[in-house]
Design a protein around this motif. Structure first.
Motif, PDB file in Angstrom:
ATOM      1  N   ALA A  26       0.977  -0.909  -0.385  1.00  0.00           N
ATOM      2  CA  ALA A  26      -0.282   0.156  -0.167  1.00  0.00           C
ATOM      3  C   ALA A  26       1.091   1.293   0.228  1.00  0.00           C
ATOM      4  CB  ALA A  26      -0.590   0.237   1.530  1.00  0.00           C
ATOM      5  N   LEU A  27       0.230   2.115  -0.209  1.00  0.00           N
ATOM      6  CA  LEU A  27       0.489   3.608  -0.541  1.00  0.00           C
ATOM      7  C   LEU A  27       1.882   3.899   1.233  1.00  0.00           C
ATOM      8  CD1 LEU A  27       1.750   6.037  -1.939  1.00  0.00           C
ATOM      9  CD2 LEU A  27      -0.924   7.327  -1.073  1.00  0.00           C
ATOM     10  N   ALA A  28       0.708   4.290   1.892  1.00  0.00           N
ATOM     11  CA  ALA A  28       2.043   4.167   3.134  1.00  0.00           C
ATOM     12  C   ALA A  28       3.371   3.488   3.350  1.00  0.00           C
ATOM     13  CB  ALA A  28       0.871   4.087   4.569  1.00  0.00           C
ATOM     14  N   ASP A  29       3.231   2.421   3.288  1.00  0.00           N
ATOM     15  CA  ASP A  29       4.140   0.889   3.189  1.00  0.00           C
ATOM     16  C   ASP A  29       5.170   1.998   2.926  1.00  0.00           C
ATOM     17  OD1 ASP A  29       2.887  -0.257   5.649  1.00  0.00           O
ATOM     18  OD2 ASP A  29       1.921  -1.730   3.846  1.00  0.00           O
ATOM     19  N   PHE A  30       5.336   1.910   0.626  1.00  0.00           N
ATOM     20  CA  PHE A  30       5.302   2.098   0.815  1.00  0.00           C
ATOM     21  C   PHE A  30       6.491   3.721   0.968  1.00  0.00           C
ATOM     22  CE2 PHE A  30       6.800   4.647  -3.729  1.00  0.00           C
ATOM     23  CZ  PHE A  30       7.568   3.926  -3.989  1.00  0.00           C
ATOM     24  N   GLN A  31       5.690   4.839   1.414  1.00  0.00           N
ATOM     25  CA  GLN A  31       6.083   5.949   1.816  1.00  0.00           C
ATOM     26  C   GLN A  31       7.239   5.241   2.799  1.00  0.00           C
ATOM     27  OE1 GLN A  31       2.120   7.552   1.952  1.00  0.00           O
ATOM     28  NE2 GLN A  31       2.789   9.589   0.822  1.00  0.00           N
ATOM     29  N   SER A  32       6.632   4.661   4.273  1.00  0.00           N
ATOM     30  CA  SER A  32       7.105   4.671   4.950  1.00  0.00           C
ATOM     31  C   SER A  32       8.641   4.289   4.808  1.00  0.00           C
ATOM     32  CB  SER A  32       6.984   3.602   6.259  1.00  0.00           C
ATOM     33  OG  SER A  32       7.539   3.407   7.812  1.00  0.00           O
ATOM     34  N   ALA A  33       9.011   2.703   3.589  1.00  0.00           N
ATOM     35  CA  ALA A  33      10.402   2.717   3.557  1.00  0.00           C
ATOM     36  C   ALA A  33      10.599   3.625   2.684  1.00  0.00           C
ATOM     37  CB  ALA A  33       9.864   1.467   2.264  1.00  0.00           C
ATOM     38  N   GLY A  34      10.197   3.900   1.843  1.00  0.00           N
ATOM     39  CA  GLY A  34      10.892   4.807   1.225  1.00  0.00           C
ATOM     40  C   GLY A  34      11.448   5.908   1.691  1.00  0.00           C
ATOM     41  N   ARG A  35      10.454   7.094   2.823  1.00  0.00           N
ATOM     42  CA  ARG A  35      10.973   7.514   3.405  1.00  0.00           C
ATOM     43  C   ARG A  35      12.543   7.418   4.660  1.00  0.00           C
ATOM     44  NH1 ARG A  35       7.748   8.019   7.287  1.00  0.00           N
ATOM     45  NH2 ARG A  35       6.270   9.084   5.283  1.00  0.00           N
ATOM     46  N   ARG A  96       5.798   8.993  -7.625  1.00  0.00           N
ATOM     47  CA  ARG A  96       6.799   7.660  -8.142  1.00  0.00           C
ATOM     48  C   ARG A  96       5.516   6.377  -7.482  1.00  0.00           C
ATOM     49  NH1 ARG A  96      12.198   7.120  -5.603  1.00  0.00           N
ATOM     50  NH2 ARG A  96      12.562   8.327  -6.690  1.00  0.00           N
ATOM     51  N   PHE A  97       4.771   5.741  -6.917  1.00  0.00           N
ATOM     52  CA  PHE A  97       3.761   4.643  -6.406  1.00  0.00           C
ATOM     53  C   PHE A  97       3.038   4.351  -7.327  1.00  0.00           C
ATOM     54  CE2 PHE A  97      -0.164   3.168  -4.877  1.00  0.00           C
ATOM     55  CZ  PHE A  97       0.434   1.952  -3.703  1.00  0.00           C
ATOM     56  N   ALA A  98       1.878   6.250  -7.677  1.00  0.00           N
ATOM     57  CA  ALA A  98       1.493   6.619  -9.023  1.00  0.00           C
ATOM     58  C   ALA A  98       1.529   5.850 -10.225  1.00  0.00           C
ATOM     59  CB  ALA A  98       0.002   7.590  -9.112  1.00  0.00           C
ATOM     60  N   ARG A  99       2.904   6.017 -10.614  1.00  0.00           N
ATOM     61  CA  ARG A  99       3.423   5.706 -11.228  1.00  0.00           C
ATOM     62  C   ARG A  99       3.538   4.484 -11.556  1.00  0.00           C
ATOM     63  NH1 ARG A  99       7.025   9.688 -11.199  1.00  0.00           N
ATOM     64  NH2 ARG A  99       8.167   8.057 -10.618  1.00  0.00           N
ATOM     65  N   MET A 100       3.655   4.172 -10.778  1.00  0.00           N
ATOM     66  CA  MET A 100       4.434   2.414 -11.152  1.00  0.00           C
ATOM     67  C   MET A 100       3.426   1.382 -10.580  1.00  0.00           C
ATOM     68  SD  MET A 100       7.061   2.273  -8.455  1.00  0.00           S
ATOM     69  CE  MET A 100       7.137   1.028  -8.002  1.00  0.00           C
ATOM     70  N   ASP A 101       2.424   1.938 -10.135  1.00  0.00           N
ATOM     71  CA  ASP A 101       0.961   1.486 -10.386  1.00  0.00           C
ATOM     72  C   ASP A 101      -0.346   1.503 -11.473  1.00  0.00           C
ATOM     73  OD1 ASP A 101      -1.786   0.176  -9.029  1.00  0.00           O
ATOM     74  OD2 ASP A 101      -2.298   1.697  -7.884  1.00  0.00           O
ATOM     75  N   ASP A 105      -4.743  -0.248  -8.422  1.00  0.00           N
ATOM     76  CA  ASP A 105      -5.648  -0.582  -7.654  1.00  0.00           C
ATOM     77  C   ASP A 105      -5.303  -0.206  -6.347  1.00  0.00           C
ATOM     78  OD1 ASP A 105      -3.374  -1.934  -7.003  1.00  0.00           O
ATOM     79  OD2 ASP A 105      -3.968  -3.484  -7.636  1.00  0.00           O
ATOM     80  N   GLY A 106      -4.227   0.539  -6.598  1.00  0.00           N
ATOM     81  CA  GLY A 106      -3.865   0.603  -4.797  1.00  0.00           C
ATOM     82  C   GLY A 106      -2.420   0.251  -4.987  1.00  0.00           C
ATOM     83  N   MET A 107      -2.089  -0.791  -4.441  1.00  0.00           N
ATOM     84  CA  MET A 107      -1.896  -1.924  -4.242  1.00  0.00           C
ATOM     85  C   MET A 107      -0.525  -1.841  -5.579  1.00  0.00           C
ATOM     86  SD  MET A 107      -2.524  -2.591  -1.229  1.00  0.00           S
ATOM     87  CE  MET A 107      -1.591  -4.219  -0.999  1.00  0.00           C
ATOM     88  N   LEU A 108       0.946  -1.967  -4.608  1.00  0.00           N
ATOM     89  CA  LEU A 108       2.105  -2.376  -6.040  1.00  0.00           C
ATOM     90  C   LEU A 108       2.653  -3.759  -5.782  1.00  0.00           C
ATOM     91  CD1 LEU A 108       4.882   0.145  -5.420  1.00  0.00           C
ATOM     92  CD2 LEU A 108       3.214   0.068  -7.104  1.00  0.00           C
ATOM     93  N   THR A 109       2.310  -4.115  -7.312  1.00  0.00           N
ATOM     94  CA  THR A 109       2.517  -5.967  -6.600  1.00  0.00           C
ATOM     95  C   THR A 109       4.339  -6.361  -6.908  1.00  0.00           C
ATOM     96  OG1 THR A 109       2.296  -6.494  -9.191  1.00  0.00           O
ATOM     97  CG2 THR A 109       0.218  -6.865  -7.169  1.00  0.00           C
ATOM     98  N   ALA A 110       4.369  -7.324  -6.445  1.00  0.00           N
ATOM     99  CA  ALA A 110       6.189  -6.828  -6.962  1.00  0.00           C
ATOM    100  C   ALA A 110       6.435  -6.842  -8.895  1.00  0.00           C
ATOM    101  CB  ALA A 110       6.407  -8.825  -6.277  1.00  0.00           C
ATOM    102  N   ALA A 111       5.448  -7.650  -9.347  1.00  0.00           N
ATOM    103  CA  ALA A 111       5.788  -7.809 -10.857  1.00  0.00           C
ATOM    104  C   ALA A 111       6.033  -5.706 -11.061  1.00  0.00           C
ATOM    105  CB  ALA A 111       4.410  -7.699 -11.536  1.00  0.00           C
ATOM    106  N   GLU A 112       4.855  -5.036 -11.039  1.00  0.00           N
ATOM    107  CA  GLU A 112       4.714  -3.734 -11.229  1.00  0.00           C
ATOM    108  C   GLU A 112       6.165  -3.509 -10.496  1.00  0.00           C
ATOM    109  OE1 GLU A 112       0.577  -2.699 -10.621  1.00  0.00           O
ATOM    110  OE2 GLU A 112       1.543  -2.764  -8.495  1.00  0.00           O
ATOM    111  N   ARG A 113       6.573  -3.278  -9.293  1.00  0.00           N
ATOM    112  CA  ARG A 113       7.616  -2.926  -8.907  1.00  0.00           C
ATOM    113  C   ARG A 113       9.099  -3.177  -9.897  1.00  0.00           C
ATOM    114  NH1 ARG A 113       5.704  -4.650  -3.877  1.00  0.00           N
ATOM    115  NH2 ARG A 113       7.151  -6.083  -3.848  1.00  0.00           N
ATOM    116  N   GLN A 114       8.952  -4.023  -9.873  1.00  0.00           N
ATOM    117  CA  GLN A 114       9.960  -5.135 -11.088  1.00  0.00           C
ATOM    118  C   GLN A 114       9.632  -4.330 -12.306  1.00  0.00           C
ATOM    119  OE1 GLN A 114      12.657  -7.091 -10.956  1.00  0.00           O
ATOM    120  NE2 GLN A 114      13.252  -6.323 -12.085  1.00  0.00           N
TER     121      GLN A 114
END
Length: 122
Positions: A26-35, A96-101, A105-114
């Protein structure tokens, strides 16, 4: 031996962002890890990343970043105060999350991140 395995698994769990039931992030987790990752550049410990800290961190990265770190900093320093605060970092990560998603659907999968690896960041 059992305790060692538990400690190793526990460390991996703490270092890995939380994944939702679908295996997405989810976005919040992505932001936390990135921050957390971006704030490693805050060498003076003031809770903000200055242009000098940002540039030094980007230039010392194991893989050479694409583009000029100083120009990149200028684009993401929204309030033009010469430092990145939590809000600016979260804004960068949200874009960045919005571009990757890819499926929005509001969730980044491993495939989207890759699939997003190798794209030029903000």
């Amino acid at each position: 031996m059992r305790m060692l395995w538990f400690l190793m698994v526990g460390c991996v769990t703490v270092a890995t962002p939380a994944l939702g039931a679908s295996g997405g992030m989810a976005l919040a987790d992505f932001q936390s890890a990135g921050r957390t990752r971006l704030m490693r550049a805050d060498t003076d410990g003031d809770g903000r990343v200055s242009k000098a800290e940002w540039t030094a961190r980007r230039q010392s990265a194991a893989t050479a970043p694409k583009g000029d770190p100083a120009r990149m900093f200028d684009r993401i320093d929204a309030n033009r105060d010469g430092a990145l605060d939590r809000g600016e970092i979260d804004g960068l990560l949200a874009r960045r999350f919005a571009r990757m998603d890819a499926d929005h659907d509001g969730m980044l999968t491993a495939a989207e991140r890759q699939a997003s690896r190798g794209r030029v960041a903000d």
